[in-house]
Design an enzyme around this catalytic site. Structure first.
Site, PDB file in Angstrom:
ATOM      1  N   GLN A 113      35.683  90.175  49.520  1.00 45.85           N
ATOM      2  CA  GLN A 113      35.352  89.918  50.924  1.00 45.85           C
ATOM      3  C   GLN A 113      34.598  88.595  51.074  1.00 45.85           C
ATOM      4  OE1 GLN A 113      34.353  93.607  52.585  1.00 45.85           O
ATOM      5  NE2 GLN A 113      33.825  92.864  54.587  1.00 45.85           N
ATOM      6  N   SER A 165      34.548  92.807  43.358  1.00 45.18           N
ATOM      7  CA  SER A 165      34.404  93.871  44.353  1.00 45.18           C
ATOM      8  C   SER A 165      35.777  94.371  44.800  1.00 45.18           C
ATOM      9  CB  SER A 165      33.553  93.369  45.531  1.00 45.18           C
ATOM     10  OG  SER A 165      33.246  94.420  46.417  1.00 45.18           O
ATOM     11  N   LEU A 166      36.135  94.163  46.070  1.00 44.96           N
ATOM     12  CA  LEU A 166      37.451  94.550  46.573  1.00 44.96           C
ATOM     13  C   LEU A 166      38.586  94.008  45.691  1.00 44.96           C
ATOM     14  CD1 LEU A 166      39.752  94.832  48.859  1.00 44.96           C
ATOM     15  CD2 LEU A 166      38.901  92.636  49.641  1.00 44.96           C
ATOM     16  N   ARG A 203      38.854 102.566  51.759  1.00 46.15           N
ATOM     17  CA  ARG A 203      37.577 102.011  51.275  1.00 46.15           C
ATOM     18  C   ARG A 203      36.894 101.246  52.409  1.00 46.15           C
ATOM     19  NH1 ARG A 203      35.769  97.021  48.910  1.00 46.15           N
ATOM     20  NH2 ARG A 203      34.579  97.271  46.966  1.00 46.15           N
ATOM     21  N   HIS A 240      27.472  97.681  47.797  1.00 47.00           N
ATOM     22  CA  HIS A 240      27.016  97.806  46.405  1.00 47.00           C
ATOM     23  C   HIS A 240      25.534  98.182  46.311  1.00 47.00           C
ATOM     24  CE1 HIS A 240      30.923  96.418  45.177  1.00 47.00           C
ATOM     25  NE2 HIS A 240      30.792  95.401  45.994  1.00 47.00           N
ATOM     26  N   GLN A 280      31.874 101.778  41.657  1.00 46.31           N
ATOM     27  CA  GLN A 280      31.705 100.390  42.076  1.00 46.31           C
ATOM     28  C   GLN A 280      31.050 100.252  43.447  1.00 46.31           C
ATOM     29  OE1 GLN A 280      34.190  98.065  44.294  1.00 46.31           O
ATOM     30  NE2 GLN A 280      34.983  96.884  42.579  1.00 46.31           N
TER      31      GLN A 280
END
Length: 293
Positions: free
Chosen positions: A9, A88-89, A113, A195, A244
């Site tokens: 992102q 991340s993503l 998500r 996170h 995660q």
């Protein structure tokens, strides 16, 4: 060894993916399939949407995934990763690239998500901040001393750590970190505390979706944000992907481990060049490039 890396992102921009769409029939079919799966015309938003529209989590995450995976698939036989990682993503994009997930399952997970994270963001006023110029350990210890929830969230590269948590706690941590010599302590324009423990409701919501998704044996190892080391066991991959959401992204450590395991070139697949810059800050000698058709 070629390491293919996938952004997360923040890499979105108006017009993203248009060049891939225009130059590949396979990519066009994936964009069309994505519109069907999501139930709205994300292609139009990617190509023509405003920065504001693209910033919505439910749009941003699928858009970056679609751009990354469509580009990777369009590369065809010229793209043969020997290791993969995603920020991340981007980890879900990486799992499509090494054959663990299908495009359809990956997009479905990304969409769920994004929606689960958005809901969690709406629960508590929360944010993230970039801390520049301090040792990780000092940032961690200052966060631990602040009342409320604020934790280290993204270990991006040496001297750049993102913190995440309740709005008031993040603001307090930023003030204290400036006093301790941070070059910058800057609130980020994000929807919430990614996170961090505040994402626990999203993790619980996503658990069922991940559990019901088929995870195949990968064609090459993935260096996951949670574990940072080479993983090839689908059961372990599934577990790491679930944790995660509430655990920090250990990008610095992942890149260090990829280099130690023989990565000779890092190829960023998707919008932007952010990850190449982070890799260079981990090792100035590292060879980096952008995937192009």
């Amino acid at each position: 060894m070629k390491a293919y890396i996938f952004p997360g992102q923040g890499a979105q921009f108006t017009g993203m993916g248009k060049d891939v769409y225009d130059n590949s029939e396979l990519a066009r079919s994936l964009f069309s399939k994505a519109n069907e799966i999501l139930g709205f015309d994300i292609t139009k938003i990617m190509f023509e949407g405003s920065a504001e529209e693209l910033k919505e989590t439910k749009v941003t995450q699928p858009a970056i995934f679609i751009h990354s995976v469509a580009l990777f698939k369009a590369l065809g036989d010229s793209a043969v990763p020997q290791m993969v990682a995603g920020h991340s993503l981007g980890e879900i994009s990486a799992l499509v690239a090494n054959g663990v997930l299908s495009f359809e399952d990956g997009l479905s997970l990304v969409s769920q998500r994004a929606q689960a994270m958005q809901k969690a963001c709406d629960n508590t006023p929360s944010t993230m901040a970039a801390i520049l110029g301090l040792e990780d350990e000092l940032v961690e210890s200052v966060c631990a001393d602040v009342d409320g929830i604020v934790v280290a969230a993204n270990y991006n590269c040496p001297g750049q750590l993102i913190i995440s948590g309740e709005l008031s706690a993040v603001e307090e941590a930023c003030e204290r970190l400036k006093e301790r010599g941070a070059k910058r302590a800057l609130l980020l324009p994000v929807g919430g505390a990614f996170h961090s423990p505040l994402m626990e409701p999203a993790r619980e919501e996503l658990a069922k979706a991940i559990e019901n998704t088929t995870f195949n044996t990968p064609s090459c190892p993935i260096y996951q944000n949670v574990s940072t080391t080479a993983v090839t066991d689908p059961v372990e991959i599934k577990k790491n992907l679930l944790f995660q959401l509430t655990a920090p992204v250990k990008w610095t450590q992942s890149v260090q481990n990829m280099l130690a395991d023989g990565a000779s070139e890092f190829i960023e697949v998707g919008p932007g060049k952010v990850l190449q810059g982070l890799v260079k800050k981990v090792d100035r000698q590292a060879v980096t490039s952008s995937a192009v058709l």
